[in-house]
Design a protein around this motif. Structure first.
Motif, mmCIF file in Angstrom:
data_model
loop_
_atom_site.group_PDB
_atom_site.id
_atom_site.type_symbol
_atom_site.label_atom_id
_atom_site.label_comp_id
_atom_site.label_asym_id
_atom_site.label_seq_id
_atom_site.Cartn_x
_atom_site.Cartn_y
_atom_site.Cartn_z
ATOM 1 N N THR A 124 0.930 -1.338 -0.046
ATOM 2 C CA THR A 124 -0.080 0.039 -0.071
ATOM 3 C C THR A 124 0.742 1.296 -0.001
ATOM 4 O OG1 THR A 124 -1.655 1.318 1.404
ATOM 5 C CG2 THR A 124 -0.229 -0.222 2.467
ATOM 6 N N TYR A 125 0.457 2.388 -0.782
ATOM 7 C CA TYR A 125 1.375 3.621 -0.648
ATOM 8 C C TYR A 125 0.466 4.559 0.086
ATOM 9 C CZ TYR A 125 3.354 1.371 -4.727
ATOM 10 O OH TYR A 125 4.079 0.587 -5.621
ATOM 11 N N GLU A 126 1.279 5.056 1.178
ATOM 12 C CA GLU A 126 0.961 5.953 2.153
ATOM 13 C C GLU A 126 1.532 7.276 1.985
ATOM 14 O OE1 GLU A 126 -1.646 4.879 3.827
ATOM 15 O OE2 GLU A 126 -1.334 2.859 2.966
ATOM 16 N N PRO A 127 0.626 8.267 1.852
ATOM 17 C CA PRO A 127 1.082 9.623 1.737
ATOM 18 C C PRO A 127 1.360 10.346 2.871
ATOM 19 C CG PRO A 127 -1.217 9.549 1.270
ATOM 20 C CD PRO A 127 -0.957 8.311 1.687
ATOM 21 N N TYR A 128 2.385 11.167 3.028
ATOM 22 C CA TYR A 128 2.756 12.085 4.215
ATOM 23 C C TYR A 128 3.144 13.520 3.847
ATOM 24 C CZ TYR A 128 3.146 7.489 6.201
ATOM 25 O OH TYR A 128 2.783 6.035 6.357
ATOM 26 N N ASP A 129 2.547 14.422 4.472
ATOM 27 C CA ASP A 129 3.118 15.781 4.129
ATOM 28 C C ASP A 129 4.397 16.168 4.825
ATOM 29 O OD1 ASP A 129 0.657 16.369 2.586
ATOM 30 O OD2 ASP A 129 -0.382 16.991 4.278
ATOM 31 N N VAL A 130 5.165 16.575 4.179
ATOM 32 C CA VAL A 130 6.797 17.006 4.678
ATOM 33 C C VAL A 130 6.856 18.440 4.391
ATOM 34 C CG1 VAL A 130 7.392 14.504 4.830
ATOM 35 C CG2 VAL A 130 7.986 16.062 2.736
ATOM 36 N N GLU A 131 7.908 18.935 5.106
ATOM 37 C CA GLU A 131 8.121 20.415 4.684
ATOM 38 C C GLU A 131 9.781 20.425 5.204
ATOM 39 O OE1 GLU A 131 6.086 23.533 6.265
ATOM 40 O OE2 GLU A 131 6.875 24.983 4.950
ATOM 41 N N VAL A 132 10.573 20.966 4.552
ATOM 42 C CA VAL A 132 11.978 21.077 4.866
ATOM 43 C C VAL A 132 12.259 22.595 4.870
ATOM 44 C CG1 VAL A 132 14.309 20.604 4.233
ATOM 45 C CG2 VAL A 132 12.702 18.725 4.408
ATOM 46 N N GLY A 133 12.903 23.071 5.980
ATOM 47 C CA GLY A 133 13.307 24.583 5.700
ATOM 48 C C GLY A 133 14.979 24.437 5.937
ATOM 49 N N VAL A 134 15.527 25.325 4.989
ATOM 50 C CA VAL A 134 17.108 25.343 5.417
ATOM 51 C C VAL A 134 17.407 26.994 5.506
ATOM 52 C CG1 VAL A 134 19.400 25.146 4.251
ATOM 53 C CG2 VAL A 134 17.652 23.431 3.738
ATOM 54 N N ILE A 135 18.035 27.092 6.491
ATOM 55 C CA ILE A 135 18.225 28.755 6.917
ATOM 56 C C ILE A 135 19.714 29.048 6.872
ATOM 57 C CG2 ILE A 135 17.866 30.229 8.638
ATOM 58 C CD1 ILE A 135 15.241 28.302 9.677
ATOM 59 N N LYS A 136 20.141 29.906 6.282
ATOM 60 C CA LYS A 136 21.415 30.447 6.317
ATOM 61 C C LYS A 136 21.548 31.497 7.210
ATOM 62 C CE LYS A 136 23.703 33.260 3.937
ATOM 63 N NZ LYS A 136 24.446 34.069 2.889
ATOM 64 N N ASN A 137 21.924 31.611 8.399
ATOM 65 C CA ASN A 137 22.016 32.593 9.529
ATOM 66 C C ASN A 137 22.839 33.767 8.814
ATOM 67 O OD1 ASN A 137 20.046 31.397 11.291
ATOM 68 N ND2 ASN A 137 21.391 30.077 11.753
ATOM 69 N N GLU A 138 22.852 34.921 9.756
ATOM 70 C CA GLU A 138 23.675 36.108 9.245
ATOM 71 C C GLU A 138 25.268 35.767 9.556
ATOM 72 O OE1 GLU A 138 20.135 39.082 10.509
ATOM 73 O OE2 GLU A 138 22.365 39.619 10.984
ATOM 74 N N ASP A 139 25.500 34.781 10.694
ATOM 75 C CA ASP A 139 26.823 34.470 10.767
ATOM 76 C C ASP A 139 27.359 33.414 9.858
ATOM 77 O OD1 ASP A 139 26.275 32.122 13.664
ATOM 78 O OD2 ASP A 139 25.532 32.186 11.539
ATOM 79 N N GLY A 140 26.498 32.970 8.649
ATOM 80 C CA GLY A 140 26.726 31.947 7.789
ATOM 81 C C GLY A 140 26.770 30.725 8.219
ATOM 82 N N SER A 141 26.192 30.202 9.545
ATOM 83 C CA SER A 141 25.922 28.800 9.892
ATOM 84 C C SER A 141 24.410 28.537 9.035
ATOM 85 C CB SER A 141 25.638 28.861 11.393
ATOM 86 O OG SER A 141 24.642 29.817 11.545
#
Ligand SMILES: Nc1nc2c(ncn2[C@@H]2O[C@H](COP(=O)(O)OP(=O)(O)OP(=O)(O)O)[C@@H](O)[C@H]2O)c(=O)[nH]1
Ligand SMILES: [Fe+2]
Length: 267
Positions: free
Chosen positions: A125-142
């Motif tokens: 069975t194929y099961e759907p999941y909602d996903v969200e990925v955030g990538v954040i570059k901070n002011e210090d470059g991290s």
């Protein structure tokens, strides 16, 4: 000669923390554990805007996405990005050379379809999941990342069960788990999904033969849970497994009310 209105000084000199594009739909290829998946993600990309600039050069944010995409499509697809967060980081790296900024964010929302087996007939069975990925570059470059999963399970009410000779009310519930961590932390969306899905009275399935339906009904009756129990179980498991800031929110779509119930906590 085009006029670069964005470079003018605005009337109101207020810096803006997040300016960019949102609800941008496109296609992405991810080489997820050696298999190439095609996604239809929705992007949000933002950068900060200083007080003395009227606007940002919006098209450059879109170019950063399309060029990061073409990295995967033009070259051998196996070179595709190996995770959504890697794709997000590739967009930020493209943006580096295109548009001055101090802080940048890329958010990618999509659906993961995971292949499962039904509980009794063991059918695919194929099961759907909602996903969200955030990538954040901070002011210090991290770099940091935010991973979010949303899973639909069910809850069987222990209170009604205790007061009605075993009869009770049952409902679907939606469990959301967010982990905020350093970019290099090893955190798998699949594992986050398993943490949430295993904390309900029972998982739900797209395909259920009668024998499977019986297994789900018997399994969930053996496992009555309040919305609070589900939230606590997700939180306890997530704290143990993931090195990051945890946020849990569970909403149960009560079958006896016209409203829902919610339980939420965070570290
Ligand atoms: N800053 C800003 N741009 C907008 C707004 N509405 C539309 N635009 C965008 O303005 C963009 C065009 O300006 P630029 O992105 O600078 O395009 P360009 O100047 O031809 O390209 P560059 O040479 O890279 O600057 C379009 O992509 C529009 O989407 C807005 O409210 N604010
Ligand atoms: Fe421009």
């Amino acid at each position: 000669m085009l006029v670069e209105t964005q470079e003018e000084v605005p009337q109101i000199r207020e810096p803006l923390r997040r300016v960019g594009i949102t609800n941008l739909r496109t296609v992405a290829k991810i080489n997820w554990k050696g298999k190439v998946y095609t996604f239809i993600p929705v992007f949000e990309v933002t950068i900060d805007l200083p007080a003395e600039k009227k606007g940002i050069h919006m098209s450059r944010l879109v170019e950063s996405i399309t060029e990061a995409m073409s990295e995967a499509v033009e070259e051998e697809v196996m070179e595709a990005h190996s995770s959504l967060e890697e794709l997000g980081r590739a967009v930020i790296e493209r943006l580096e050379g295109k548009h001055p900024h101090r802080r940048a964010e890329v958010w990618i929302k999509t659906h993961l379809i995971i292949l499962r087996e039904t509980p009794a007939s063991k059918k695919t069975t194929y099961e759907p999941y909602d996903v969200e990925v955030g990538v954040i570059k901070n002011e210090d470059g991290s770099f940091e990342k935010v991973l979010r999963v949303k899973v639909i399970g069910n809850t069987v009410c222990p209170h009604a069960m205790a007061n009605n000779n075993g009869k009770t009310h049952i409902q679907r519930a939606v469990g959301e788990l967010e982990v905020r961590a350093g970019y290099d932390e090893e955190i798998e969306l699949e594992e986050m999904i398993d943490v949430v899905e295993s904390s309900f009275s029972h998982p739900t399935y797209t395909l259920l033969k009668t024998v499977d339906e019986n297994a789900v009904v018997q399994g969930m009756y053996r496992n009555p849970k309040f919305v609070e129990d589900v939230a606590r179980e997700i939180f306890a498991k997530a704290k143990e497994r993931f090195n990051g800031r945890i946020h849990v929110r569970v909403i149960s779509n009560e079958s006896i009310h016209k409203h829902d119930v919610i339980a939420e906590t965070w570290s």
